[in-house]
Scaffold this active site. Structure first.
Site, PDB file in Angstrom:
ATOM      1  N   GLU A  49      92.979  76.987  57.478  1.00 32.38           N
ATOM      2  CA  GLU A  49      93.142  77.884  57.042  1.00 32.38           C
ATOM      3  C   GLU A  49      92.368  79.234  57.212  1.00 32.38           C
ATOM      4  O   GLU A  49      91.141  78.664  57.232  1.00 32.38           O
ATOM      5  CB  GLU A  49      93.230  78.606  55.548  1.00 32.38           C
ATOM      6  N   ASP A  60      87.053  87.096  47.342  1.00 31.63           N
ATOM      7  CA  ASP A  60      86.517  86.777  48.063  1.00 31.63           C
ATOM      8  C   ASP A  60      85.041  86.747  47.485  1.00 31.63           C
ATOM      9  O   ASP A  60      84.506  87.572  47.226  1.00 31.63           O
ATOM     10  CB  ASP A  60      86.080  86.814  50.204  1.00 31.63           C
TER      11      ASP A  60
END
Length: 268
Positions: A49, A60
């Protein structure tokens, strides 16, 4: 897309789950990034990924934001990332490669052009983190035109309608969120999501992989025991890169030492 299908079929035969690491392409520089990816695969990663550095990564946590900053500092561009993806695919013809990214990067290139480029370099799936299912039509349609699996996030509080949509639109795998919020190993994954896994199965969704806060082998085992097809670990891996930023060889050894027991935990 077919690479995911054959991976999950093989893992099922071996009674294993998938362990999938996440890293940002180009962190801490192109050359070391390629070595990192080779090391992850050698240590047992079943798929990859990968993030493309982006200036405003909403979902994030600080660890992955720092990875993006390091890649930017090394002058890494999206065009270079696609060159790296082509190299990875050349070297590792069978491993599924997924991108985890933001809509702006897709828009910058043009939606169709972006997915065409993914197909050209051998990317298997794309998860666009900031596009909700109900706005996903142009992305998922372009993805399918170019034989790229559109990946959808299944949040812990998903209602029945959303689960049905995810099952109907998603291909490759389903990204099962351990909890709401930003990514990070310090926010350990919450309880296994048995009920969601059961519903997704009932609606014939692509196999669920649990992500967010996966940083220890016991969490990988718990995810698989709950019925997930595997687990994705990002922040814990990126943290190792950060800790050994000035010692490239030590970094690779530490990554290997982290991935091996995580993969071992997928074997029942």
């Amino acid at each position: 897309m077919e690479r995911y299908e054959s991976l999950f079929t093989q893992l099922k035969e071996r009674k294993e789950g998938a362990f999938i690491p996440f890293v940002t392409l180009g962190d801490p520089g192109i050359e070391q990034s390629l070595k990192i990816i080779d090391t992850l695969i050698e240590a047992g990663a079943d798929a990859l990924e990968l993030g493309i550095p982006f200036s405003d990564p909403l979902a994030d946590g600080p660890t992955i934001q720092n990875a993006t900053l390091r890649a930017f500092a090394a002058g890494v561009t999206p065009a270079q990332c696609f060159e790296v993806l082509a190299l990875i695919r050349q070297k590792h013809p069978t491993i599924p490669i997924g991108l985890l990214m933001y809509a702006n990067l897709v828009f910058n290139k043009g939606i169709d052009e972006f997915y065409a480029e993914c197909e050209k370099v051998g990317v298997d799936s794309v998860l666009v983190a900031d596009v909700p299912v109900e706005e996903s039509a142009p992305f998922r349609q372009a993805a399918l035109r170019h034989n790229v699996a559109p990946i959808f996030i299944c949040p812990p509080n998903a209602d029945d309608d959303l689960l049905r949509q995810i099952a109907s639109y998603g291909r490759g795998y389903t990204y099962l969120l351990s909890r709401a919020g930003v990514t990070g190993a310090e926010n350990r994954a919450a309880l296994p999501l048995n009920h969601l896994v059961a519903k997704l199965k009932e609606y014939n969704a692509a196999p669920p992989l649990q992500g967010f806060g996966i940083s220890a082998p016991d969490q990988v085992k718990a995810a698989i025991d709950a019925g997930a097809a595997g687990a994705i670990s990002g922040s814990a891996i990126v943290k190792i890169i950060e800790q050994h930023i000035n010692e490239p060889e030590k970094m690779l050894a530490a990554l290997k030492a982290f991935v091996q027991p995580m993969k071992a935990a997928t074997r029942s």
